[in-house]
Design a protein around this motif. Sequence first.
Motif, PDB file in Angstrom:
ATOM      1  N   ARG A  77      61.594  72.357  60.709  1.00  0.00           N
ATOM      2  CA  ARG A  77      60.670  72.251  61.833  1.00  0.00           C
ATOM      3  C   ARG A  77      59.318  71.822  61.292  1.00  0.00           C
ATOM      4  NH1 ARG A  77      61.114  73.730  66.895  1.00  0.00           N
ATOM      5  NH2 ARG A  77      63.162  74.490  67.518  1.00  0.00           N
ATOM      6  N   THR A  78      58.696  70.857  61.940  1.00  0.00           N
ATOM      7  CA  THR A  78      57.367  70.417  61.515  1.00  0.00           C
ATOM      8  C   THR A  78      56.401  70.630  62.676  1.00  0.00           C
ATOM      9  OG1 THR A  78      57.476  68.160  62.364  1.00  0.00           O
ATOM     10  CG2 THR A  78      58.522  68.562  60.237  1.00  0.00           C
ATOM     11  N   GLY A  79      55.120  70.845  62.361  1.00  0.00           N
ATOM     12  CA  GLY A  79      54.082  70.961  63.390  1.00  0.00           C
ATOM     13  C   GLY A  79      54.352  72.066  64.380  1.00  0.00           C
ATOM     14  N   LYS A 112      46.025  70.911  65.802  1.00  0.00           N
ATOM     15  CA  LYS A 112      45.608  70.760  64.411  1.00  0.00           C
ATOM     16  C   LYS A 112      46.541  71.555  63.522  1.00  0.00           C
ATOM     17  CE  LYS A 112      40.570  70.777  64.596  1.00  0.00           C
ATOM     18  NZ  LYS A 112      39.494  71.788  64.664  1.00  0.00           N
ATOM     19  N   ASP A 113      47.005  70.964  62.449  1.00  0.00           N
ATOM     20  CA  ASP A 113      47.863  71.664  61.502  1.00  0.00           C
ATOM     21  C   ASP A 113      47.835  70.879  60.202  1.00  0.00           C
ATOM     22  OD1 ASP A 113      49.808  73.121  60.179  1.00  0.00           O
ATOM     23  OD2 ASP A 113      51.486  72.199  61.242  1.00  0.00           O
ATOM     24  N   VAL A 114      47.258  71.447  59.161  1.00  0.00           N
ATOM     25  CA  VAL A 114      47.236  70.756  57.866  1.00  0.00           C
ATOM     26  C   VAL A 114      47.979  71.556  56.796  1.00  0.00           C
ATOM     27  CG1 VAL A 114      45.179  69.357  58.321  1.00  0.00           C
ATOM     28  CG2 VAL A 114      44.889  71.643  57.372  1.00  0.00           C
ATOM     29  N   ALA A 115      49.019  72.280  57.228  1.00  0.00           N
ATOM     30  CA  ALA A 115      49.822  73.044  56.276  1.00  0.00           C
ATOM     31  C   ALA A 115      50.810  72.106  55.573  1.00  0.00           C
ATOM     32  CB  ALA A 115      50.551  74.179  56.989  1.00  0.00           C
ATOM     33  N   GLY A 116      50.380  71.561  54.447  1.00  0.00           N
ATOM     34  CA  GLY A 116      51.250  70.668  53.668  1.00  0.00           C
ATOM     35  C   GLY A 116      51.180  69.233  54.155  1.00  0.00           C
ATOM     36  N   TYR A 117      52.012  68.385  53.553  1.00  0.00           N
ATOM     37  CA  TYR A 117      52.032  66.968  53.936  1.00  0.00           C
ATOM     38  C   TYR A 117      52.453  66.826  55.398  1.00  0.00           C
ATOM     39  CZ  TYR A 117      52.065  66.529  48.840  1.00  0.00           C
ATOM     40  OH  TYR A 117      51.772  66.637  47.509  1.00  0.00           O
ATOM     41  N   ASP A 118      51.941  65.797  56.059  1.00  0.00           N
ATOM     42  CA  ASP A 118      52.208  65.606  57.485  1.00  0.00           C
ATOM     43  C   ASP A 118      53.590  64.972  57.681  1.00  0.00           C
ATOM     44  OD1 ASP A 118      52.237  65.103  60.173  1.00  0.00           O
ATOM     45  OD2 ASP A 118      50.161  64.408  60.259  1.00  0.00           O
ATOM     46  N   LEU A 119      54.612  65.811  57.669  1.00  0.00           N
ATOM     47  CA  LEU A 119      55.983  65.301  57.814  1.00  0.00           C
ATOM     48  C   LEU A 119      56.211  64.746  59.215  1.00  0.00           C
ATOM     49  CD1 LEU A 119      58.128  68.025  55.971  1.00  0.00           C
ATOM     50  CD2 LEU A 119      57.059  65.969  55.031  1.00  0.00           C
ATOM     51  N   LYS A 153      54.232  62.969  61.189  1.00  0.00           N
ATOM     52  CA  LYS A 153      53.830  61.564  61.280  1.00  0.00           C
ATOM     53  C   LYS A 153      54.693  60.683  60.370  1.00  0.00           C
ATOM     54  CE  LYS A 153      49.866  62.134  63.744  1.00  0.00           C
ATOM     55  NZ  LYS A 153      50.181  62.554  65.107  1.00  0.00           N
ATOM     56  N   LEU A 154      55.127  61.234  59.254  1.00  0.00           N
ATOM     57  CA  LEU A 154      55.966  60.447  58.346  1.00  0.00           C
ATOM     58  C   LEU A 154      57.315  60.137  58.995  1.00  0.00           C
ATOM     59  CD1 LEU A 154      56.465  59.182  55.565  1.00  0.00           C
ATOM     60  CD2 LEU A 154      57.159  61.437  54.731  1.00  0.00           C
ATOM     61  N   ILE A 206      60.234  57.834  48.600  1.00  0.00           N
ATOM     62  CA  ILE A 206      60.188  58.764  49.743  1.00  0.00           C
ATOM     63  C   ILE A 206      61.571  58.871  50.378  1.00  0.00           C
ATOM     64  CG2 ILE A 206      59.262  59.084  52.085  1.00  0.00           C
ATOM     65  CD1 ILE A 206      56.609  57.922  51.029  1.00  0.00           C
TER      66      ILE A 206
END
Lengths: 471, 471
Positions: free
Chosen positions: A178-180, A185-192, A194-195, A442
């Motif tokens: 699960r991401t986001g 706003k959420d900057v916990a780690g790389y932005d998976l 958007k990736l 990646i």
Amino acid sequence: MLDRAIVAELREAVGERYYKEDQESLVTHSYDGTPMLQSLPDGVIYPGNTAEVSAVMTILNKHRIPLVSRGSGTNLCGGTVPVQGGVVMVMHRMNDILEVDLQNLTATVQPGIITKRFIEHIEGLGLFYPPDPSSMSISTIGGNIAECSGGLRGLKYGTTKDYVLGLECVLASGEIIRTGGKLMKDVAGYDLTKLLIGSEGTLAIVTEATLKLIPPPKHKKTMLAMFTDLYGAARTVSRIIENRIIPATLEFMDNPTIRVVDDYAKLGLPLNMAAILLIEQDGDFETVERDIELISEICHAEKADQISIASNQEEALKLLTARRSAFTALARLRPTTILEDATVPRSKIADMVLEINRIAQKYNVQICTFGHAGDGNLHPTATTDARDHEEIHRVEEAFAEIFEAAIQLGGTITGEHGVGLVKAPFLEWKVGSAGIAIMKNIKQAFDPLNLLNPGKMFAKETRRRVVLNRG
Amino acid sequence: MLDRAIVAELREAVGERYYKEDQESLVTHSYDGTPMLQSLPDGVIYPGNTAEVSAVMTILNKHRIPLVSRGSGTNLCGGTVPVQGGVVMVMHRMNDILEVDLQNLTATVQPGIITKRFIEHIEGLGLFYPPDPSSMSISTIGGNIAECSGGLRGLKYGTTKDYVLGLECVLASGEIIRTGGKLMKDVAGYDLTKLLIGSEGTLAIVTEATLKLIPPPKHKKTMLAMFTDLYGAARTVSRIIENRIIPATLEFMDNPTIRVVDDYAKLGLPLNMAAILLIEQDGDFETVERDIELISEICHAEKADQISIASNQEEALKLLTARRSAFTALARLRPTTILEDATVPRSKIADMVLEINRIAQKYNVQICTFGHAGDGNLHPTATTDARDHEEIHRVEEAFAEIFEAAIQLGGTITGEHGVGLVKAPFLEWKVGSAGIAIMKNIKQAFDPLNLLNPGKMFAKETRRRVVLNRG
């Protein structure tokens, strides 16, 4: 066809009737919205929930079998053609709107929901989800996420990536992440999150998405401006934005497109125009009225030959029809329609249109150009015939030169359609060999066995770059 | 200290005076804006251009020496503390605004430019760059990109990631890549631009950024609403948004913060209030007037005890001062101030504030809470004393429990400050072990030798989760 034991495992996972391998199912899922591409899968699977997606992927991973996840397959880059066989996973059974949260202005949906059905549901609640790809009456939200779809409202409102707050995905291993979340706003780690948006099904299978909703504009106004001078139209685009106005829609059609559209839709468009701009502004009443007035002044100053402002909804719809019917009108001309989406900085729109016309003439192919002028996203569209190999070769050469021209003007090979199979040989032109290497790493980071939509994004060989000989 | 031969190579690359290893330089770059963290680097380097950054990285890569790139180091997560020694790269010499493109509404800048200097330059041209972190008079755009900085305008306008269109970066190998461009849309491959934003210097060194500018709002209005009922304040936040109004700013201060701020800034705030909301709306005159009126009605309906609407710029500034001075006021109380940024869905603001208060009481620590209520991004701030190890232990335990509470309310451990060193032990709570594994693979994809800002984002060990005993 897959080994019988594997098929038994898959049927165990989703239920007997939801794994198919009859000829009709295989052929139906051997192609997508992209002309001239076809490849048969070994089977087609229809999971009903995330646990089933995970179970299926675990089985396929164990047996090293490729998987292509897809919605309606309306993409234009060959993104869902199963070029290495394996299993096509169709997400249409997972088509629920799970929740609309009116306090947080979010919606949580399954990937198989049809974009337009979702938009209509949201609008019925007095809310707004802006991404509106042309294919929206058929396309799915999952497909829109895979391709990062745009649409006519992209200039002011952005594209799919601006509206996805969180995802649930199944990885190639079968694991669920699960991401986001319902979080602005959420900057916990790389932005998976958007990736994964625009990753074309090559990194993970999206099983749920949390989308951002916004308040709808209160008022809208639509106008057409017609120009005998192409540069006048292009300068108008730049000057509107220089004047600090961001219209909701700022669309362009060139002369060949105008002719074809008028012949199709009988709108009485003036056929001697070099370009037509379709402009819409939305927002508060006063803002819209003032912006449309200012835009009209700019059009006059740039010597527009004719300006029509819709005075009601019906008239607006008629003006919109001119632009909305472009693809359909063009598709009637010849058996095969190839729609591309080279994109440039918006100040380079006129240069790009001239380049497209020069290149079409050079290769003696018919290319009509329309598109999203406000964000520099043009759709040069070739009408041709797939059976005529010599002509198709010329069309392909022309498009290679168009991509080169876009790059040289500071642009990109694709603004909203994606790379898939079609643009893979050109990706290095935009991102460079170091960029390709990072992107391949990646891919490896998510999918070490290369099971998810293999053969896409990265080509075996990059095309040699074209030398442009401008005239 | 590095081997003399390596130092000679580095000095050759940037010029004698731009590599320093005197004690003052090392100590100055051993810490950042985060309390209680310090680690000496082996040297400090000041590159003057991208080619020099590339040359430095090539040398460090060859010798396997870690590098921490930084701007002003105003981050609050220990993001630029060189925990594994090596070289700190300070980007302050690369501080030019390379171009403002008025046709495309973009600016291209070097990473070392001070955020406020950039914003003022842009505003002088009649344009608008919204991200406004509290540290903006010291922070750099490069640092804002590394941390994906937010600010007071995030609710309506988004954060740094919404304004970066393209990057030039140096990879761990020394290679230079370019992502995106002056393009509103670009789907050529994975979105490396967005992935690099908020990656905290662990994936690449940003050497240039192309930023999106927007037209500025024409009008602005500021108000304060004060509540003796905390839930009334929280419901007001939700109801404003439910009513389809997205204010430019929607900030919150709790009672302990109000007391401290008033004592510091002598604003005559009523000290018996449970919460104050600072609300700003911007846009066209009519829109702003109507929204502020509607917001006032909502505040009244939710039983606000006092509402002040600024009638001019000076009064607005005074209201803003209450919120802007929160951190400074709190920092005077005790020797050490620890500012956190647990974030929840905005509908959970009141629940979160109550949890924070319960937890502060449980551990007998002083925590004041203020923050961006509109986007659910709270800043619980502990005033403490780093020399009192027993108290600091209680503060740490309290924050662990606050992070757990945020997660359980559907939130995240950090909304805008980043993971760095401080949150690394908690990252798995938000993203799960599969998420951590994918993120580590992505790190590996960019930086196989783990040279860029090593020791950040990923902890050796995840903290054990707290069991919450509510009620």
